[in-house]
Design an enzyme around this catalytic site. Structure first.
Site, PDB file in Angstrom:
ATOM      1  N   CYS A   1      14.675  10.344   4.957  1.00 57.43           N
ATOM      2  CA  CYS A   1      15.056  10.151   6.410  1.00 57.43           C
ATOM      3  C   CYS A   1      16.263  10.282   6.818  1.00 57.43           C
ATOM      4  CB  CYS A   1      14.664   8.646   6.594  1.00 57.43           C
ATOM      5  SG  CYS A   1      15.033   7.375   5.813  1.00 57.43           S
TER       6      CYS A   1
ATOM      7  N   GLY B   1       4.842   4.629  13.014  1.00 56.01           N
ATOM      8  CA  GLY B   1       5.513   3.333  13.548  1.00 56.01           C
ATOM      9  C   GLY B   1       4.934   2.759  14.788  1.00 56.01           C
TER      10      GLY B   1
ATOM     11  N   LYS C   1       0.761  -1.136  -0.124  1.00 57.57           N
ATOM     12  CA  LYS C   1      -0.084   0.265   0.032  1.00 57.57           C
ATOM     13  C   LYS C   1       0.957   1.205   0.103  1.00 57.57           C
ATOM     14  CE  LYS C   1      -1.728   2.550   3.330  1.00 57.57           C
ATOM     15  NZ  LYS C   1      -1.812   3.908   2.740  1.00 57.57           N
TER      16      LYS C   1
ATOM     17  N   GLU D   1      12.870  16.499  13.226  1.00 52.84           N
ATOM     18  CA  GLU D   1      13.074  16.255  11.898  1.00 52.84           C
ATOM     19  C   GLU D   1      12.393  17.180  11.173  1.00 52.84           C
ATOM     20  OE1 GLU D   1      13.311  12.361   9.116  1.00 52.84           O
ATOM     21  OE2 GLU D   1      11.465  12.336  10.585  1.00 52.84           O
TER      22      GLU D   1
ATOM     23  N   GLU E   1      11.246   0.984   9.597  1.00 49.15           N
ATOM     24  CA  GLU E   1      12.054   2.197   9.094  1.00 49.15           C
ATOM     25  C   GLU E   1      11.504   3.447   9.321  1.00 49.15           C
ATOM     26  OE1 GLU E   1      14.168   4.876   7.736  1.00 49.15           O
ATOM     27  OE2 GLU E   1      13.847   4.142   5.648  1.00 49.15           O
TER      28      GLU E   1
ATOM     29  N   GLY F   1       7.979   5.069   7.380  1.00 50.37           N
ATOM     30  CA  GLY F   1       7.109   6.235   7.728  1.00 50.37           C
ATOM     31  C   GLY F   1       7.823   6.850   8.954  1.00 50.37           C
ATOM     32  N   SER F   2       6.697   7.782   9.382  1.00 47.00           N
ATOM     33  CA  SER F   2       6.958   8.471  10.601  1.00 47.00           C
ATOM     34  C   SER F   2       7.227   7.773  11.896  1.00 47.00           C
ATOM     35  CB  SER F   2       5.985   9.899  10.996  1.00 47.00           C
ATOM     36  OG  SER F   2       4.877   9.064  11.074  1.00 47.00           O
ATOM     37  N   THR F   3       7.799   8.096  12.846  1.00 48.61           N
ATOM     38  CA  THR F   3       7.984   7.272  14.039  1.00 48.61           C
ATOM     39  C   THR F   3       6.798   7.017  14.910  1.00 48.61           C
ATOM     40  OG1 THR F   3      10.202   7.966  14.339  1.00 48.61           O
ATOM     41  CG2 THR F   3       9.088   7.292  16.479  1.00 48.61           C
TER      42      THR F   3
END
Length: 522
Positions: free
Chosen positions: A281, A230, A174, A378, A247, A225-227
């Site tokens: 990233c 995640g 996706k 970030e 990741e 994607g983002s933390t």
């Protein structure tokens, strides 16, 4: 400008090797204009039963022959290479990056497929002699669910697709709803070389991603994607103990020592931070420069930033495109405005560019310290904050004082000293005199701390899509009656029932025993 009209193309989801029928579509915007580019199929969560059923049904045959998988992946690489221009045009139109960068991303995706097609994975046989047989086998997990981001949508999708398929799994991918089109098109063109149901591609906004992660069928979830998201993925997969690879974000430091050659370092450091408009990233996001070279270095970098051509990625000569989406555009502006209010000086940029689209001027900031949001968070955009330091021990502590630990870099004319300092930096990858220099199909890539779980790429990435199994027992081939060697007699006893020669329980070294292996041993 390209002659391909992306808006005239029809994009379809792929399931069981065919178009997946959907009841609706959603708009994908062109970030260079902020206007609708094309529509993508809106797959509903309730349709995932059909998609995952197709992936599961094809899994047994796909896992059966490693040679067939390797051949199919090599052919998939060739098909993608034949379509580089077509796919790159779609990618630039939906993501914003310059066309040359999009071509590179598509070509690297093909290279990842070819790498895994050609990767030799030796059997892990620990023992195969007259005493017994022991092998560690890596079994495919079954069906993999993969969720990919909008910044490098094709490249990062292939970090999952290539090793997952080579390991013998099938996969449902996706892509981000901001950039689904190129991945959907790859799913379509690879139907000609991959068996039906092996590669499935779905698209749609939330709650499709949540439904994908929590679905009962996939045994592995790979997410980039983002933390913050995640963490939600990890929570959603914990209930049925799905395996995960995450990741996630990074706030990657670059440490610039005082002995550098400013004119040599400045362009490499600039592109280490501004590659893909900073939407990477692993980009350098915190520049700790020794006070002795800070002014000269920021002058040189700001000069580059002011001269870079920013524009529509489809136009000739453009070096940086727009930010990909409006929320990210607003976030970058918010972080820069906050920094300027807190005493930062914009040596270049510092504001959005006039006109349509999500364009932000390449921004170099000085006068900053830790504790300001643009340093501590970030940015994921064209912003390069410089922070002065005087002491190496202090800068190492500051670089490590972050919840993130993805990549980092150390820059010095004294390479050995730089490597020694790099050894003290926390992160999944630390480079010397380059930033992000180890992103290759042959090397593991992953983060420490809040930057992720597990690794991608290389054989390590492939192993992340497998479960270990031990096969052990008596010799695989019939053997004559043998006596236990003295070495075995002096080793610890082997538990009863293992089918291996051993001294009787309690017998001291020096005794004797013999085992007869019958002709029906297996």
């Amino acid at each position: 400008m390209t002659s391909i009209d992306v808006g005239a193309l029809r994009f379809a989801a792929t399931a069981a090797g065919s178009d997946l029928s959907v009841s609706g579509e959603f708009e994908v915007l062109n970030p260079a204009t902020g206007l609708p580019l094309a529509t993508a199929p809106w797959v509903r969560p309730e349709q995932l039963d059909t998609v995952f059923a197709a992936a599961a049904a094809s899994g047994r045959e796909w896992a059966r022959s490693e040679d067939a998988r390797r051949t199919a992946l090599a052919e998939a690489a060739r098909v993608i290479e034949d379509q580089v221009e077509h796919l790159a045009t779609i990618l630039t139109s939906e993501q914003g990056k310059p066309l040359a960068d999009a071509r590179g991303e598509i070509s690297r995706a093909a290279a990842w497929l070819r790498y895994y097609a050609e990767l030799e994975i030796p059997r892990e046989i620990l023992r195969d002699d007259e005493i017994g047989f022991q092998e560690v086998v890596r079994r495919p997990m079954g069906v993999v669910a993969a969720i990919t981001p909008w910044n490098v949508p094709v490249g990062l999708a292939m970090w999952k697709i290539a090793p997952a398929l080579r390991a013998g799994n099938t996969i449902v991918v996706k892509p981000s709803p901001y950039t689904p089109l190129t991945t959907l098109e790859i799913g379509r063109i690879l139907r000609s070389v991959l068996p039906a149901g092996v590669l499935n591609v779905v698209s749609g906004p939330e709650p499709l991603g949540s439904a994908l992660v929590s679905h009962r069928v996939p045994r592995k979830v790979s997410f980039t994607g983002s933390t913050s998201v995640g963490r939600m993925v990890a929570q959603a997969t914990a209930g049925d103990l799905k395996r995960i690879t995450l990741e996630l974000g990074g706030n990657d430091p670059a440490i610039i020592l005082p002995d550098i050659d400013v004119r040599e370092v400045a362009p490499r450091l600039f592109w280490g931070s501004f590659m893909n408009n900073g939407q990477v990233c692993l980009a350098a996001k915190r520049i700790y420069a020794h006070r002795a070279v800070l002014d000269d270095l920021t002058d040189a970098v700001a000069e580059i930033a002011s001269s870079v051509r920013v524009g529509n990625g489809l136009d000739d000569g453009v070096q940086l495109g727009p930010l990909n989406n409006h929320p990210q555009f607003e976030r970058v502006g918010m972080l820069v405005d906050d920094a300027l209010r807190n005493g930062a000086v914009a040596r270049s940029g510092g504001k959005a560019l006039d006109g349509p689209g999500y364009f932000y001027a390449p921004t170099v900031l000085t006068g900053l310290d830790d504790g300001v949001r643009v340093v501590d968070e970030e940015q994921f955009g064209p912003v390069m904050p410089f922070i002065a330091f005087d002491d190496e021990d202090d800068v190492v502590e500051r670089a490590n004082n972050s919840p993130y630990a993805l990549t980092a870099s150390v820059w010095s004319a004294d390479t050995e000293h730089a490597y020694a300092l790099a050894d003290r930096i926390e992160g999944g990858q630390v480079s010397v005199n380059v930033h992000g220099g180890g992103v290759l199909p042959t090397l593991p890539f992953g983060g420490h701390k809040s930057s992720g779980v597990g690794v991608e790429n290389g054989p390590w990435g492939l192993f992340g899509f497998t479960e270990l199994q031990v096969i052990a027992g008596p010799p695989r081939l019939p053997a004559p009656r043998v006596s236990c060697p003295e070495a075995l007699m002096s080793s610890p006893p082997v538990p009863d029932g293992w089918g291996l020669p051993c001294r009787p329980p309690g017998q001291r070294p020096g005794g004797s025993c013999s085992i007869k292996f019958s002709s029906d041993s297996s």
